[in-house]
Write a protein that holds these residues in place. Structure first.
Motif, PDB file in Angstrom:
ATOM      1  N   LEU A   1      11.547  18.201  26.829  1.00  0.00           N
ATOM      2  CA  LEU A   1      11.382  17.526  25.536  1.00  0.00           C
ATOM      3  C   LEU A   1      11.113  16.033  25.699  1.00  0.00           C
TER       4      LEU A   1
ATOM      5  N   TYR B   1       7.450  12.171  27.365  1.00  0.00           N
ATOM      6  CA  TYR B   1       7.356  10.841  26.739  1.00  0.00           C
ATOM      7  C   TYR B   1       7.863   9.740  27.665  1.00  0.00           C
TER       8      TYR B   1
ATOM      9  N   ASN C   1       0.760  12.205  22.317  1.00  0.00           N
ATOM     10  CA  ASN C   1       2.087  12.401  21.719  1.00  0.00           C
ATOM     11  C   ASN C   1       2.085  13.569  20.741  1.00  0.00           C
ATOM     12  N   VAL C   2       1.049  13.595  19.919  1.00  0.00           N
ATOM     13  CA  VAL C   2       0.982  14.626  18.888  1.00  0.00           C
ATOM     14  C   VAL C   2       0.769  16.000  19.528  1.00  0.00           C
TER      15      VAL C   2
ATOM     16  N   PHE D   1       3.877  17.213  20.974  1.00  0.00           N
ATOM     17  CA  PHE D   1       4.815  17.533  19.888  1.00  0.00           C
ATOM     18  C   PHE D   1       4.599  18.967  19.397  1.00  0.00           C
TER      19      PHE D   1
ATOM     20  N   PHE E   1       5.518  21.881  22.171  1.00  0.00           N
ATOM     21  CA  PHE E   1       6.933  22.216  22.395  1.00  0.00           C
ATOM     22  C   PHE E   1       7.398  23.435  21.596  1.00  0.00           C
TER      23      PHE E   1
ATOM     24  N   VAL F   1       6.911  14.971   9.910  1.00  0.00           N
ATOM     25  CA  VAL F   1       5.770  15.111  10.834  1.00  0.00           C
ATOM     26  C   VAL F   1       4.749  14.005  10.563  1.00  0.00           C
TER      27      VAL F   1
ATOM     28  N   PHE G   1       6.031  10.944  11.925  1.00  0.00           N
ATOM     29  CA  PHE G   1       5.980  10.985  13.394  1.00  0.00           C
ATOM     30  C   PHE G   1       4.564  10.704  13.899  1.00  0.00           C
TER      31      PHE G   1
ATOM     32  N   GLU H   1       9.933   5.883  21.138  1.00  0.00           N
ATOM     33  CA  GLU H   1       9.081   7.079  21.078  1.00  0.00           C
ATOM     34  C   GLU H   1       9.894   8.338  21.362  1.00  0.00           C
TER      35      GLU H   1
ATOM     36  N   PHE I   1      10.883  11.114  18.584  1.00  0.00           N
ATOM     37  CA  PHE I   1      10.419  12.481  18.830  1.00  0.00           C
ATOM     38  C   PHE I   1      11.588  13.468  18.677  1.00  0.00           C
TER      39      PHE I   1
ATOM     40  N   THR J   1      12.690  13.705  15.045  1.00  0.00           N
ATOM     41  CA  THR J   1      11.738  14.472  14.237  1.00  0.00           C
ATOM     42  C   THR J   1      11.849  15.953  14.567  1.00  0.00           C
ATOM     43  N   TYR J   2      11.910  16.244  15.872  1.00  0.00           N
ATOM     44  CA  TYR J   2      11.959  17.644  16.266  1.00  0.00           C
ATOM     45  C   TYR J   2      13.204  18.332  15.702  1.00  0.00           C
TER      46      TYR J   2
END
Lengths: 520, 285
Positions: free
Chosen positions: A74, A78, A181-182, A185, A188, A370, A373, A465, A469, A472-473
């Motif tokens: 995860l 990053y 990054n996106v 995301f 995952f 999202v 993010f 970051e 992340f 948000t996750y």
């Protein structure tokens, strides 16, 4: 071999000699500690149906290795996906490009450097797990193999694979950090989704993290011993009633050759990906350099054809004093809006429309976090761009830089975050739900406060970051560990707590920036 | 206007000083700062520009302690740092408006002033392009323009001629001379000729300390009647350098014309007119 070792060593030292890495290690220690709940805790991190293992070496080894694999996949990406970017930015890349080192060797060095960074964290988690075995599982026999092998077969290959994925992403999407990054995301949930598939229909070797086999083995162990058919294995921070949990003594996993081969297969796939990366890597983006040179050629022509003139200082129009902050806010907003590629606004427009038309709960719990993010690079830039662009000599010598400039940066960030959430805020206002509308606004403040605080304190974007992340996750996965935008919690008290946290972060940012301004 | 720096030290760690017990008094006019790398020129300039605080000592502008009240100088400061950056996504207008806001400058005359400055630094044509596309010289000119956005009374230029061609350097020196009428101008440069041409006073620094400060002629006096030129064989150059302070060499086939500083020159040596560069090299050797 020596040159490879030297590159890895230098890269490793460069990455680890930072406050951000130190804080990451501290967070890792805390996470590792939380991976093994004490007896009587209201949560568990690994749960086989209603069963949780006694804290012996096998259970702690397995559960922490599963958590470490997930956690490092995860955040690992990053944490390490800037090795090549750093070489490009510092100009070291251009020197490397002129040396005899092959692409494959260079990228292998970068991969191994990523790997060693993540391995450092894994070792810290392992040491913490070992301490907890001593502390909480001293009554049981210490089976060292069942303690170590889950790390060896699950965690270590996982961090190697994520190290390669980070290098691959940098090579393929080098200029598009936001896209990297996106993309990760959204990758995952796919990987985690595979773990949840029925083992009879979807073999464990599809699982890149290598934890499905371990959880299947544990589920099998419980099923055999308690004559129940258990298919649900939950990993994460699971809160449940204490009296609903039953305990069992886990003795370990049978390490099948197929599982070991599957892990080797994934490592081989990673090597293949690395090889593909080396074929795609054009030694610090020759095309990009050519494009930049093309642009600069025009600029140089302009510069050469139009040199500095004689400036008659006394004849310049006299500007008056103006100490307001709105010119700052305007320019800060402009810079935030211009961060990232223009086409990305199409995606933002999609999110904006989704906020209007999706059901209110989905819009609030999924679309909004999202969409926020997706703006991660904008938020991360707010308090770090001065150092990044070397403009701090101007900004720190500004008239009242704290009261005027930092305040404007925060205002601009919050305004933009609110603008992104505007359709949802309006929907709540139309419904007469003012409290939730305010909680979204306080969420906007909170995320900007977090970015400004971490940016000022650590001088970089990485920590924010990773933290953003994870936040948000977890929120999107309906695990509201920190529901900063009021999607799962209601009430004015909760909003006040979020505003208080944001205010504390902002206060900290002002204190640290004040110190920074005077101590260059 | 008087900038008084008294016994300032900037300590980075136990052993390392950026400045050590440094005192200097600066009045209206141009002060040229000379010194090798690590002499503390940039540290001194950062302290005056209020972006660095001295570990000890005081710095006052007309009696106001600017370490305690930095905003007193910031309103009238024009600072061109050595390695400054820009925001690449802004164009020249937007960037200068942003810097103007930092300096507390605005009003209806701001736009005409920016336009006049852009015209002066000859960037009108490129003014609407993102600064990220500019060359090094163009960025340096943006830096010069931002210095003049307010009506600065204290001007600090750290290596300002980097990126400028010879003709531009001449124009820039003229600009500084114009500015110096009622301002304090502090200028550092590795190029001694830049300082020699325009500075009223010169301060020579070494290892965080002030070696000397005075009018150019006073500084040059330290080596007057001590600068000579001799022709020697190329093979003897290494031994010669061990004995004398050589400031320049010109190779001529098998021989070398050496310019050196000495109290006891060679017999056939020709006496030369001492320059600021000779004094600088002698004092910082």
């Amino acid at each position: 071999m020596t040159s490879l070792k030297s590159i890895i060593r230098a890269d490793y030292l460069q990455r680890t000699r930072s406050y951000a890495f130190l804080i990451t290690l501290l967070v890792s220690v805390c996470m590792a500690y939380s991976f093994v709940p004490p007896a009587g805790a209201s949560y568990s991190t690994l749960r086989i149906g209603n069963y949780v293992g006694e804290n012996n070496a096998a259970w702690i080894g397995h559960s922490t290795a599963i958590m470490a694999s997930t956690f490092l996949w995860l955040i690992g990406f990053y944490l390490v996906n800037d090795g090549i970017k750093k070489d490009k930015e510092t100009g070291v890349g251009q020197i490397i490009a002129t040396t005899s080192i092959s692409n494959l060797k260079y990228l292998l060095a970068k991969t191994l450097s990523n790997f060693v960074v993540l391995l450092t964290i894994a070792v810290i988690i392992l040491l913490m797990a070992f301490s907890l075995v001593i502390l909480r599982g001293r009554h049981y026999q210490f089976d060292i193999l069942q303690f170590l092998l889950p790390y060896f077969f699950a965690t270590v290959p996982t961090i190697f694979i994520v190290s390669v994925v980070a290098v691959f992403a940098e090579v393929v999407l080098g200029r598009y950090v936001m896209l990297q990054n996106v993309a990760f995301f959204f990758l995952f949930p796919v990987i985690i989704g595979i773990q949840g598939l029925d083992s009879n229909q979807h073999p464990f070797w599809l699982d890149v993290l290598g934890t499905k086999y371990l959880s299947d083995e544990m589920a099998g162990f419980v099923s055999t011993h308690f004559h129940e058919s258990i298919k649900t294995v939950s990993a994460g921070f699971i809160f449940s009633k204490k009296n609903s949990t039953q305990h069992f003594l886990f003795t370990g996993t049978y390490w099948s050759a197929v599982y070991i081969l599957s892990r080797l297969l994934w490592v081989s796939v990673a090597f293949l990906l690395l090889y593909i990366s080396s074929r795609l890597f054009n030694r610090f983006d020759v095309k990009e350099i050519v494009a930049t040179k093309k642009k600069n050629t025009n600029a140089v022509e302009l510069a050469t054809n139009h040199p500095l003139k004689d400036i008659q200082v006394t004849q310049l129009p006299v500007a008056s004093s103006a100490y307001g902050i709105w010119p700052f806010v305007k320019t800060e907003l402009l810079m935030l809006i211009r961060t990232g590629p223009k086409w990305f606004w199409l995606i933002n427009a999609g999110g904006f429309i989704a906020l209007i038309f999706t059901p209110l709960t989905i819009a609030h719990q999924i679309v909004l976090p999202v969409l926020w993010f997706l703006q991660i690079n904008r938020w991360a830039d707010i308090a770090t761009k001065e150092k990044y662009n070397n403009t701090h000599y101007f900004t720190y010598a500004a008239y009242k830089p704290l009261q005027r400039l930092l305040t404007s940066q925060i205002i601009a960030g919050v305004l933009l975050a609110i603008a992104f959430a505007l359709p949802l805020i309006l929907r709540y206002l139309i419904n007469g739900d003012y409290g939730t509308a305010i909680s979204i606004i306080s969420g906007a403040l909170c995320i900007i406060a977090l970015s400004v605080f971490t940016g000022v304190l650590l001088g970089g974007k990485r920590f924010f970051e990773i933290a953003f992340f994870i936040l948000t996750y977890l929120n999107v996965s309906a695990i509201p560990v920190f529901d900063y935008f009021g999607a799962f919690h209601y009430g004015i008290t909760y909003t006040i707590i979020i505003i208080a946290i944001s205010s504390t972060l902002l206060f900290g940012a002002f204190v640290f920036r004040s110190y920074e301004i005077r101590n260059q | 206007m008087r900038l008084e720096i008294q016994n300032i030290s900037k300590k980075y760690d136990k052993e390392k000083y950026g400045l050590k017990d440094y005192s200097i008094s600066i009045e209206t006019g141009i002060l040229g700062l000379l010194g090798p790398n690590g002499a503390g020129k940039s540290t001194l300039m950062k302290i005056i520009a209020t972006i660095s605080q001295p570990t000890s000592g005081s710095i006052t502008l007309d009696g106001v302690d600017i370490a305690k009240e930095p905003n007193a100088i910031r309103k009238i400061l024009g600072y061109l740092p050595q390695d400054f950056g820009v925001y690449p996504n802004l164009n020249a207008y937007e960037f200068l408006e942003y810097i103007a806001a930092m300096k507390g400058v605005g009003g209806s005359n701001l736009r005409p002033r920016i336009e006049a400055l852009l015209e002066g630094v000859n960037l009108t044509e490129a003014a609407k392009k993102p600064i990220g596309t500019y060359s090094g010289g163009m960025k340096q000119r943006i830096g010069i323009a931002q210095v003049l956005l307010n009506n600065p009374k204290i001007l600090i230029f750290d290596e300002p001629t980097v990126g400028l061609d010879p003709e531009e350097r001449v124009r820039f020196r003229n600009l500084i001379s114009d500015l110096a009428n009622d301002c304090i101008v502090i200028l550092s440069s590795h190029i001694v000729s830049d300082i020699e041409t325009i500075a009223d006073e010169v301060a020579i620094m070494k290892k965080g300390q002030l070696i000397t400060k005075g009018l150019q002629e006073e500084v040059i006096d330290t080596v007057r009647e001590k600068v000579f030129e001799s022709i020697i064989d190329s093979g003897d150059l290494a031994a010669f350098k061990e004995k004398y302070l050589v400031v320049n060499t010109i190779r001529k086939k098998e021989q070398v014309l050496v310019r050196y500083i000495s109290d006891s020159p060679l017999n056939a040596a020709a006496s030369c007119t001492a320059s600021l560069e000779d004094a600088y090299l002698c004092l910082t050797k």
